[in-house]
Design a protein around this motif. Structure first.
Motif, PDB file in Angstrom:
ATOM      1  N   GLY A 220       0.814  -1.153   0.055  1.00 29.23           N
ATOM      2  CA  GLY A 220      -0.091  -0.144  -0.096  1.00 29.23           C
ATOM      3  C   GLY A 220       0.779   1.099   0.009  1.00 29.23           C
ATOM      4  N   HIS A 221       0.179   2.303  -0.317  1.00 29.53           N
ATOM      5  CA  HIS A 221       0.840   3.709  -0.398  1.00 29.53           C
ATOM      6  C   HIS A 221       1.302   4.223   0.904  1.00 29.53           C
ATOM      7  N   ILE A 222       0.638   3.741   2.148  1.00 27.43           N
ATOM      8  CA  ILE A 222       1.301   4.531   3.143  1.00 27.43           C
ATOM      9  C   ILE A 222       2.645   3.825   3.500  1.00 27.43           C
ATOM     10  N   ILE A 223       2.716   2.472   3.305  1.00 32.87           N
ATOM     11  CA  ILE A 223       4.102   1.904   3.531  1.00 32.87           C
ATOM     12  C   ILE A 223       5.029   2.492   2.630  1.00 32.87           C
ATOM     13  N   GLY A 224       4.731   2.528   1.197  1.00 30.79           N
ATOM     14  CA  GLY A 224       5.679   3.288   0.088  1.00 30.79           C
ATOM     15  C   GLY A 224       5.947   4.664   0.695  1.00 30.79           C
TER      16      GLY A 224
ATOM     17  N   PHE B   1      14.770  -1.974   4.596  1.00 35.16           N
ATOM     18  CA  PHE B   1      14.100  -0.875   5.244  1.00 35.16           C
ATOM     19  C   PHE B   1      13.385  -1.629   6.151  1.00 35.16           C
ATOM     20  N   LEU B   2      13.337  -1.319   7.437  1.00 34.57           N
ATOM     21  CA  LEU B   2      12.347  -1.891   8.436  1.00 34.57           C
ATOM     22  C   LEU B   2      11.174  -0.756   8.803  1.00 34.57           C
ATOM     23  N   ILE B   3      10.231  -1.254   8.095  1.00 33.97           N
ATOM     24  CA  ILE B   3       8.842  -0.302   8.123  1.00 33.97           C
ATOM     25  C   ILE B   3       7.899  -1.049   8.939  1.00 33.97           C
ATOM     26  N   ARG B   4       7.376  -0.875  10.080  1.00 33.01           N
ATOM     27  CA  ARG B   4       6.281  -1.386  10.677  1.00 33.01           C
ATOM     28  C   ARG B   4       6.337  -2.847  10.804  1.00 33.01           C
ATOM     29  N   ASP B   5       7.675  -3.555  11.034  1.00 28.22           N
ATOM     30  CA  ASP B   5       7.894  -4.927  11.264  1.00 28.22           C
ATOM     31  C   ASP B   5       7.973  -5.433   9.920  1.00 28.22           C
TER      32      ASP B   5
END
Length: 616
Positions: A504-508, A566-570
Motif C-alpha cells: 500500500g501507499h502508506i508503507i510506500g 528498510f524496516l517499516i512497521r515490522d
C-alpha cells in the motif's frame, strides 16, 4: 446574540442551491488557497492525511486533500466522518487501537493502519454541516486543548474560504442573471423608470442610430421641465453650467467613441433658473459588438453638497488638527504615533505602545524620536544605526514619499513600521505586528519549493538551483577556462512499485521518507537533493574540484545506503537504485541538455542490470 430571520425569496433560494451545487462539484486543486491551508494543517499537526470534504447526498467530495490520492468516498455507517456528522462537533480519537468502543468498527479497530483521527464539521450559513475538516495519522498522537482550539480556528478559516468561494459563485451566477434581466428591461424600456422609483436617480438613454434622447420622469423633475418636453442632446448639455459643459461634452463624445464611462458631480441650471448640483453618470451599451446606445443617470445632490460646504466652514478653525487626524485615519492599521516638525512625540495610541512593548511613561508627550528609535533598534536585528534610519526617512519625506521598514525583534515578533510625512514637517508612524503573517508566508514559500512528503526540494527549486549552476559554470569557463565543477545524479528506485502494490501507499510513503533521509546523509549540506515525484530523485553536486570522482563516490555511497533493507512497521523491505550521472558543462545551453544526458545515463543502467550507475 440575536438572530434575525430574513424571508428568502424563491429566486434567492434557487440561486443559493445552484451556487451550492457548483461548490459541491469542485475537486482538489480548484481552490489553491484552500490547498495551501490544508497542507499547512497537515504540517502543523504532523498528520499523514489532511482533507476538507463536502457532502453531496451519501457521497463526500474531497475539495482539498493532502496525503491521499482519493477524490471522493461514500459516507458509510461507522466511518469517522459519519461519526463527526452524528456528533456535530469536534471529535478526536488519539489512538483507536486502545479504545474498546472501536473494536467492532471496520474503520478504526486495532487492525486498521490509521490510529489517530481528528475532525470537526464545516458550516456555511445554517446549523447543518456541509462537510468536514479532518486529520489522520498512522501513529497515535496526544491532542491538547490548545490543539483543539487551533483546529477549530483553522476550520473557521476553511469555512471562510468556502463561504467566499460560494459567494463568488453566487455573484457570477447572479451577475449573469442580472445581465439577462437588464437586457430584458432595456428592451421593454422599464429599467430607467424603476431606478428612479427606488433610488431617486433619474435615467436617460440616447439611441445612437436615431439620435433620440429619452428622459425618465425623475430626470424631467430634476431639470424642472414639463412632462411633454422632448430633449435633444445639445439642449441637455446646455442645462449644465458653462464651466461644466466641456467636461460633459467630452464624456459623451468618448462614450460615442466606445471609450468613455463617466461619473461626475457638476453644477446645473434648471429650466426655471435654479442652480443645483447633480451627479451625472453614463456609459456605452453594446449589442453583438456594436454600439447601440448611451445610458446613464442623473441625481440631485445639492443637499449633500451644501451640507459638505457647511461642514467645511464649521471646521475651518480646527483645520490643522483635522488634517493631522485625516492622515492618521488614512494610514492607521494598528498602532499610531504622531511626531512634530521638531521630531518630538505629540501623540501615540495604546495599540502603538502594546505592539512595541512600551508603557505610557516611556511614551510621554515631547519624547525625542531618536530616543524611541534607538530603543527599537536595540531590541531588533536591524543593521542600520538610528541616525542612518532617520536620514533615510528625511530623504523620503523630501520627495513626498513614505518609508516602510520591517523590524525583527529579539523576542521573536516581527513589526512593520510605516513613516508618512505630514504637511507641517512632522510625520505619522504606524506599526503593525505581522509575526503570524510572516511565519505563514515562510511556510507557504517553503511548501511551494519542497516536496510535501519528504521535505526535499521539488522540481521547481531543483530547476532554479540547476539553472544558477549552469550560469556560474558558463561564467567561470569564460573567465578562467576551467569547467565541470558541478554534477547531476538522476536516481530511479528499483523494485519500488511492488512495495506500493503489495503493502500500500502508506508503507510506500514511509519508504520514500527513509530514502530521503539516507540520500541527504551521504551528501554535503551545500549539495541539493530533490524529489520529482513517485520514485524519482535527483542529487545536484555543487562546486567540486574533482567532480567526476566525487560523483562516482556519491553514487556508490547512495547504492550502498539504499541496499540496506528498510524496516517499516515490522516489514523488511529491500529495494535498489539506478543512477545516471552527468557533469554540468559550459556547453549546456539549457537545463534540458544536462538533464537529458543524465537521463540517458540512467536509461543505460536500467537496461543493463539496474542497481548501478553510469557516467555519461
Amino acid at each position: 446574540m440575536v438572530t434575525r430571520l430574513k424571508a428568502e425569496s424563491i429566486e434567492e433560494h434557487d440561486l443559493q442551491q445552484e451556487s451550492l451545487q457548483v461548490l459541491l462539484r469542485m475537486t482538489v486543486g480548484q481552490l489553491p488557497e484552500l490547498d495551501e491551508l490544508v497542507t499547512l494543517v497537515a504540517d502543523i499537526f504532523q498528520a499523514d492525511i489532511a482533507l476538507a470534504a463536502l457532502f453531496d447526498g451519501g457521497k463526500q467530495q474531497f475539495i482539498s486533500a493532502v496525503g491521499t490520492p482519493l477524490s471522493s468516498i461514500e459516507v458509510d455507517e461507522g466511518s469517522f466522518h459519519r461519526m463527526i456528522i452524528e456528533r456535530n462537533e469536534l471529535f478526536v480519537v488519539q489512538d483507536s487501537h486502545v479504545c474498546p468502543e472501536f473494536s467492532d468498527n471496520p474503520y478504526l479497530n486495532s487492525q486498521c493502519e490509521l490510529r489517530f483521527c481528528a475532525g470537526l464539521p464545516l458550516f456555511l450559513q445554517d446549523d447543518i454541516p456541509i462537510g468536514v475538516l479532518s486529520l489522520f495519522s498512522t501513529q497515535p498522537q496526544q491532542f491538547s486543548e490548545r490543539d483543539r482550539l487551533r483546529l477549530q480556528r483553522i476550520a473557521r478559516a476553511v469555512e471562510g474560504l468556502l463561504r467566499s468561494q460560494l459567494n463568488a459563485i453566487k455573484a457570477d451566477i447572479a451577475s449573469q442573471n442580472a445581465q439577462n434581466a437588464q437586457n430584458m428591461a432595456l428592451r421593454k424600456g422599464q429599467l430607467l423608470e424603476e431606478v428612479a422609483k427606488v433610488s431617486g436617480v433619474g435615467g436617460w438613454e440616447l439611441d445612437v442610430e436615431s439620435d433620440e434622447l429619452y428622459w425618465t420622469e425623475k430626470t424631467r423633475e430634476i431639470h424642472q421641465v414639463s412632462d411633454d418636453y422632448v430633449p435633444t442632446l445639445e439642449e441637455a448639455i446646455n442645462f449644465y453650467a458653462p464651466a461644466a459643459r466641456p467636461l460633459i461634452e467630452k464624456a459623451v463624445q468618448d462614450g460615442l467613441n466606445s471609450t468613455g464611462i463617466w461619473d461626475f458631480e457638476l453644477p446645473l441650471i434648471t429650466a426655471k433658473g435654479k442652480s443645483i448640483w447633480v451627479k451625472a453618470t453614463g456609459q456605452a451599451v453594446f449589442e453583438n459588438g456594436k454600439l447601440k446606445r448611451l445610458i446613464g443617470g442623473c441625481q440631485d445632490i445639492t443637499s449633500r453638497r451644501e451640507q459638505e460646504l457647511r461642514l467645511r466652514e464649521s471646521e475651518s478653525t480646527a483645520r490643522e488638527k483635522s488634517d493631522e487626524l485625516y492622515t492618521i485615519i488614512a494610514n492607521m492599521r494598528q498602532g499610531v504615533a504622531v511626531f512634530d516638525e521638531h521630531t518630538h512625540l505629540k501623540y501615540s495610541n495604546s495599540q502603538y505602545r502594546d505592539i512595541l512593548n512600551r508603557n505610557e511613561k516611556q511614551m510621554v508627550y515631547g519624547t525625542p524620536f531618536l530616543q524611541l528609535l534607538s530603543e527599537l533598534v536595540v531590541r531588533s536585528d536591524f543593521e542600520l544605526s538610528p541616525e542612518c534610519i532617520f536620514r533615510e526617512m528625511q530623504s523620503h519625506f523630501a520627495r513626498g514619499d513614505s518609508m516602510a521598514i520591517k523590524y525583527s525583534l529579539v523576542h521573536g515578533r516581527i513589526v512593520a513600521v510605516l513613516y508618512t510625512p505630514l504637511p507641517d514637517g512632522g510625520w505619522v508612524t504606524t506599526v503593525e505586528d505581522i509575526t503570524e503573517r510572516e511565519k505563514a508566508a515562510e511556510k507557504i514559500a517553503f511548501a511551494a519549493r519542497h516536496d510535501p512528503l519528504t521535505g526535499l526540494a521539488n522540481r521547481m527549486l531543483f530547476n532554479q538551483v540547476l539553472e544558477e549552476a549552469l550560469a556560474r559554470e558558463l561564467e567561470v569557463s569564460a573567465t578562467s577556462g576551467s569547467h565541470g565543477s558541478c554534477a547531476l545524479l538522476m536516481l530511479d528506485l528499483d523494485r519500488f512499485k511492488p512495495v506500493n502494490d503489495t503493502h500500500g501507499h502508506i508503507i510506500g510513503d514511509e519508504v520514500l521518507k527513509e530514502v530521503a533521509k539516507r540520500l541527504t546523509a551521504v551528501v554535503k549540506r551545500s549539495d541539493l537533493v530533490a524529489r520529482f515525484g513517485g520514485d524519482e530523485f535527483a542529487i545536484l553536486l555543487l562546486d567540486y574540484d574533482n567532480t567526476e570522482d566525487i560523483a562516482i563516490h556519491i553514487a556508490e555511497s547512495v547504492i550502498a545506503a539504499l541496499s540496506d533493507p528498510f524496516l517499516i512497521r515490522d516489514l523488511c523491505i529491500a529495494i535498489g537504485v539506478s543512477i545516471g550521472i552527468a557533469k554540468v558543462q559550459a556547453s549546456d545551453k539549457s537545463l534540458s541538455d544536462v538533464i537529458q544526458r543524465a537521463d540517458d545515463a540512467l536509461y543505460h543502467v536500467k537496461h543493463h542490470g539496474r542497481d548501478g550507475y553510469h557516467l555519461s
